[in-house]
Design an enzyme around this catalytic site. Structure first.
Site, PDB file in Angstrom:
ATOM      1  N   GLY A 171     -14.834   3.492   9.953  1.00 58.27           N
ATOM      2  CA  GLY A 171     -15.088   2.718  11.174  1.00 58.27           C
ATOM      3  C   GLY A 171     -15.289   3.639  12.371  1.00 58.27           C
ATOM      4  O   GLY A 171     -16.306   3.559  13.070  1.00 58.27           O
TER       5      GLY A 171
ATOM      6  N   ASP B  53      -6.888   6.445   2.425  1.00 55.99           N
ATOM      7  CA  ASP B  53      -7.579   5.710   1.351  1.00 55.99           C
ATOM      8  C   ASP B  53      -8.564   6.574   0.561  1.00 55.99           C
ATOM      9  O   ASP B  53      -8.967   6.198  -0.537  1.00 55.99           O
ATOM     10  CB  ASP B  53      -8.360   4.523   1.935  1.00 55.99           C
ATOM     11  CG  ASP B  53      -7.489   3.583   2.748  1.00 55.99           C
ATOM     12  OD1 ASP B  53      -6.274   3.543   2.503  1.00 55.99           O
ATOM     13  OD2 ASP B  53      -8.023   2.896   3.637  1.00 55.99           O
TER      14      ASP B  53
ATOM     15  N   MET C 209      -1.593   1.055  -0.739  1.00 53.84           N
ATOM     16  CA  MET C 209      -2.745   0.816   0.142  1.00 53.84           C
ATOM     17  C   MET C 209      -4.027   1.341  -0.512  1.00 53.84           C
ATOM     18  O   MET C 209      -4.011   1.774  -1.653  1.00 53.84           O
ATOM     19  CB  MET C 209      -2.508   1.464   1.495  1.00 53.84           C
ATOM     20  CG  MET C 209      -1.570   0.673   2.390  1.00 53.84           C
ATOM     21  SD  MET C 209      -1.490   1.420   4.035  1.00 53.84           S
ATOM     22  CE  MET C 209      -0.714   0.107   4.955  1.00 53.84           C
TER      23      MET C 209
ATOM     24  N   ARG D  82      -7.294  -0.163   0.724  1.00 58.23           N
ATOM     25  CA  ARG D  82      -8.358  -1.127   1.046  1.00 58.23           C
ATOM     26  C   ARG D  82      -9.166  -1.475  -0.203  1.00 58.23           C
ATOM     27  O   ARG D  82      -8.594  -1.914  -1.175  1.00 58.23           O
ATOM     28  CB  ARG D  82      -9.262  -0.570   2.147  1.00 58.23           C
ATOM     29  CG  ARG D  82      -8.680  -0.756   3.521  1.00 58.23           C
ATOM     30  CD  ARG D  82      -9.728  -0.667   4.591  1.00 58.23           C
ATOM     31  NE  ARG D  82     -10.575   0.503   4.415  1.00 58.23           N
ATOM     32  CZ  ARG D  82     -11.622   0.761   5.172  1.00 58.23           C
ATOM     33  NH1 ARG D  82     -11.951  -0.061   6.141  1.00 58.23           N
ATOM     34  NH2 ARG D  82     -12.349   1.831   4.983  1.00 58.23           N
TER      35      ARG D  82
ATOM     36  N   LEU E 276       4.671   2.989   4.954  1.00 59.05           N
ATOM     37  CA  LEU E 276       5.424   4.217   4.621  1.00 59.05           C
ATOM     38  C   LEU E 276       4.461   5.292   4.108  1.00 59.05           C
ATOM     39  O   LEU E 276       4.705   6.484   4.272  1.00 59.05           O
ATOM     40  CB  LEU E 276       6.479   3.916   3.554  1.00 59.05           C
ATOM     41  CG  LEU E 276       7.639   3.021   4.015  1.00 59.05           C
ATOM     42  CD1 LEU E 276       8.450   2.536   2.825  1.00 59.05           C
ATOM     43  CD2 LEU E 276       8.533   3.798   4.982  1.00 59.05           C
ATOM     44  N   GLN E 277       3.359   4.833   3.488  1.00 57.87           N
ATOM     45  CA  GLN E 277       2.379   5.796   2.952  1.00 57.87           C
ATOM     46  C   GLN E 277       1.650   6.545   4.065  1.00 57.87           C
ATOM     47  O   GLN E 277       1.037   7.575   3.843  1.00 57.87           O
ATOM     48  CB  GLN E 277       1.348   5.070   2.082  1.00 57.87           C
ATOM     49  CG  GLN E 277       1.945   4.466   0.841  1.00 57.87           C
ATOM     50  CD  GLN E 277       1.079   3.335   0.278  1.00 57.87           C
ATOM     51  OE1 GLN E 277       0.289   3.562  -0.624  1.00 57.87           O
ATOM     52  NE2 GLN E 277       1.210   2.142   0.816  1.00 57.87           N
TER      53      GLN E 277
HETATM   54  O1  F6P Z   1      -7.322   2.421   6.100  1.00 56.62           O
HETATM   55  C1  F6P Z   1      -6.008   2.792   6.076  1.00 56.62           C
HETATM   56  C2  F6P Z   1      -5.131   1.608   5.838  1.00 56.62           C
HETATM   57  O2  F6P Z   1      -3.828   2.093   5.802  1.00 56.62           O
HETATM   58  C3  F6P Z   1      -5.468   0.749   4.613  1.00 56.62           C
HETATM   59  O3  F6P Z   1      -5.042   1.340   3.427  1.00 56.62           O
HETATM   60  C4  F6P Z   1      -4.800  -0.555   4.965  1.00 56.62           C
HETATM   61  O4  F6P Z   1      -5.425  -1.645   4.332  1.00 56.62           O
HETATM   62  C5  F6P Z   1      -4.996  -0.627   6.439  1.00 56.62           C
HETATM   63  O5  F6P Z   1      -5.198   0.689   6.909  1.00 56.62           O
HETATM   64  C6  F6P Z   1      -3.842  -1.242   7.175  1.00 56.62           C
HETATM   65  O6  F6P Z   1      -4.106  -1.195   8.531  1.00 56.62           O
HETATM   66  P1  F6P Z   1      -3.151  -1.719   9.706  1.00 56.62           P
HETATM   67  O7  F6P Z   1      -2.766  -0.521  10.479  1.00 56.62           O
HETATM   68  O8  F6P Z   1      -4.021  -2.633  10.479  1.00 56.62           O
HETATM   69  O9  F6P Z   1      -1.984  -2.403   9.080  1.00 56.62           O
END
Ligand code: F6P
Length: 384
Positions: free
Chosen positions: A142, A165, A207, A209, A309-310
């Site tokens: 993004g 990711d 996570m 996505r 946490l990741q």
């Molecule tokens: O893109 C990184 C990420 O951590 C994804 O793995 C996850 O779906 C998303 O961001 C979560 O984002 P937010 O900060 O909006 O919870």
């Protein structure tokens, strides 16, 4: 970020020392990832060593939109002191956001409804007003797509690929991924002993996505029994059959790693919701699977969501090194007059790929990659 004074040289500008550049800006956008601070430190030191000024923009591009940005802290002069002792720290000292896309900026109207407006020209004017010659944009798909739009509008931009990711194309790996996988693997190790003690199915949501890189890497390294990822829609009957087969051979517990974006062959991915100006929020995959398996197998099942946490904590040594290398390579690219490019790992070296190419498509796990083949050879099920 504390309010800081305006750089002295914004008033008096002598000859440009390197690459036609006197001042660069740096920002971090999208979800945070371990290694952001290491990149910031690297960019700042490498730029200062060339005689350039560096300013940090708060929260993506938002700091630039603030009136009296230096006074409010929206812009901050970066010195050796501001980046001292931050290499090992998680988060980002500049702050980040996954909301304020300047090309589709959410604005609430008087009647309460939301519209999206394009504020990119306002941002470009702010770069010019603050005499910023170039930008190092650290972000995922993004943020780097936004950076590419600015590059097309004439701003000198180099991108640095960040995301846990690992779904950015053009680079073998993004920084942050190794830290997320290390943490998830450690969690799987811990969950093994409790799963074994109780003879339970543990379903662990990671996570990623729409890509299964974290699930695959942590699942194989953490010796999961089943890995479910977006690239391979799963059949819950096959997942249940795997856990039942394990019980029959005396192994009463199973570890299932599920990527948040995984989906069943006959259904959809699990979504929590979508807010204005934000991507859709994934979640609930592990809970759904645990409930189904408990009903189908009669075994006790629990779910664990590793979630943010990741993204927290210190970067691994691999991510620190990669981040420092990426930051230095970004500054070298600007020095060499490049723009519209992203630094990319192509072992053993760091090279450059066009931002347009890197952000064109999502990098998902190829089904014939050797990690998938190894997992299958090891007897790990993908539920297919
Ligand atoms: O893109 C990184 C990420 O951590 C994804 O793995 C996850 O779906 C998303 O961001 C979560 O984002 P937010 O900060 O909006 O919870």
């Amino acid at each position: 970020m504390a309010a800081t004074t305006r750089p002295a040289s914004s008033r008096t500008r002598g000859a440009a020392p390197h690459g036609g550049i006197r001042r660069i800006a740096i920002n971090t956008g999208g979800g945070d990832a371990p290694g952001l601070n290491a990149v910031i430190r690297s960019v700042v030191l490498c730029a200062l060593n060339r005689g350039w000024d560096v300013v940090g923009i708060r929260d993506g591009y938002n700091g630039l939109l603030e009136k009296d940005a230096y006074e409010s802290g929206g812009l901050r002069r970066m010195t050796r002191d501001t980046v001292r002792g931050i290499t090992h720290l998680g988060g980002t000292i500049l702050g980040t956001t996954n909301k304020g896309n300047p090309l589709h900026y959410p604005v609430q109207k008087k009647d309460g409804t939301w519209i999206e407006v394009d504020r990119s020209d306002e941002i470009l004017r702010a770069f010019a007003r603050h005499r910023i010659d170039a930008l190092v944009a650290i972000g995922g798909d993004g943020s780097l797509s936004i950076a590419n739009e600015f590059a097309k509008k004439g701003l000198r931009v180099i991108g640095v690929p960040k995301t846990i990711d690992n779904d950015l194309d053009g680079t073998v790996v993004t920084f942050g991924f190794d830290s997320a996988v290390s943490f998830a693997t450690e969690c799987l190790d811990r969950l093994h002993s409790t799963a074994q003690a109780h003879g339970r199915i543990m379903v662990v949501e990671v996570m990623g996505r729409y890509a299964g890189w974290i699930a695959l890497s942590a699942g194989v390294a953490g010796t999961a029994d089943v890995i479910l990822m977006p690239e391979i829609p799963y059949d819950i009957e096959k997942v249940a059959a795997k856990t039942i087969a394990r019980v029959k051979t005396g192994r009463k517990f199973s570890i299932i790693v599920v990527a948040e974006g995984a989906m069943p062959i006959d259904g959809a991915r699990s979504i929590i919701g979508k807010n204005i100006g934000q991507a859709e929020r994934l979640g609930g995959a592990a809970e759904r699977i645990a409930k189904q398996l408990e009903q189908m197998t009669g075994q006790e099942a629990r779910h664990v969501v590793l979630g943010h946490l990741q993204r927290g904590g210190s970067p691994t040594n691999n991510d620190r090194l990669l981040s420092l290398r990426f930051g230095a390579a970004a500054v070298r690219a600007l020095d060499a007059g490049q723009t519209g490019m992203m630094v990319a790992l192509d072992p053993p070296t760091v090279r450059y790929v066009p931002l347009a190419k890197a952000t064109k498509r999502m990098k998902v796990v190829p089904l014939d990659c050797d990690t998938v083949l190894a997992a299958r050879d090891l007897g790990i099920s993908f539920g297919d």
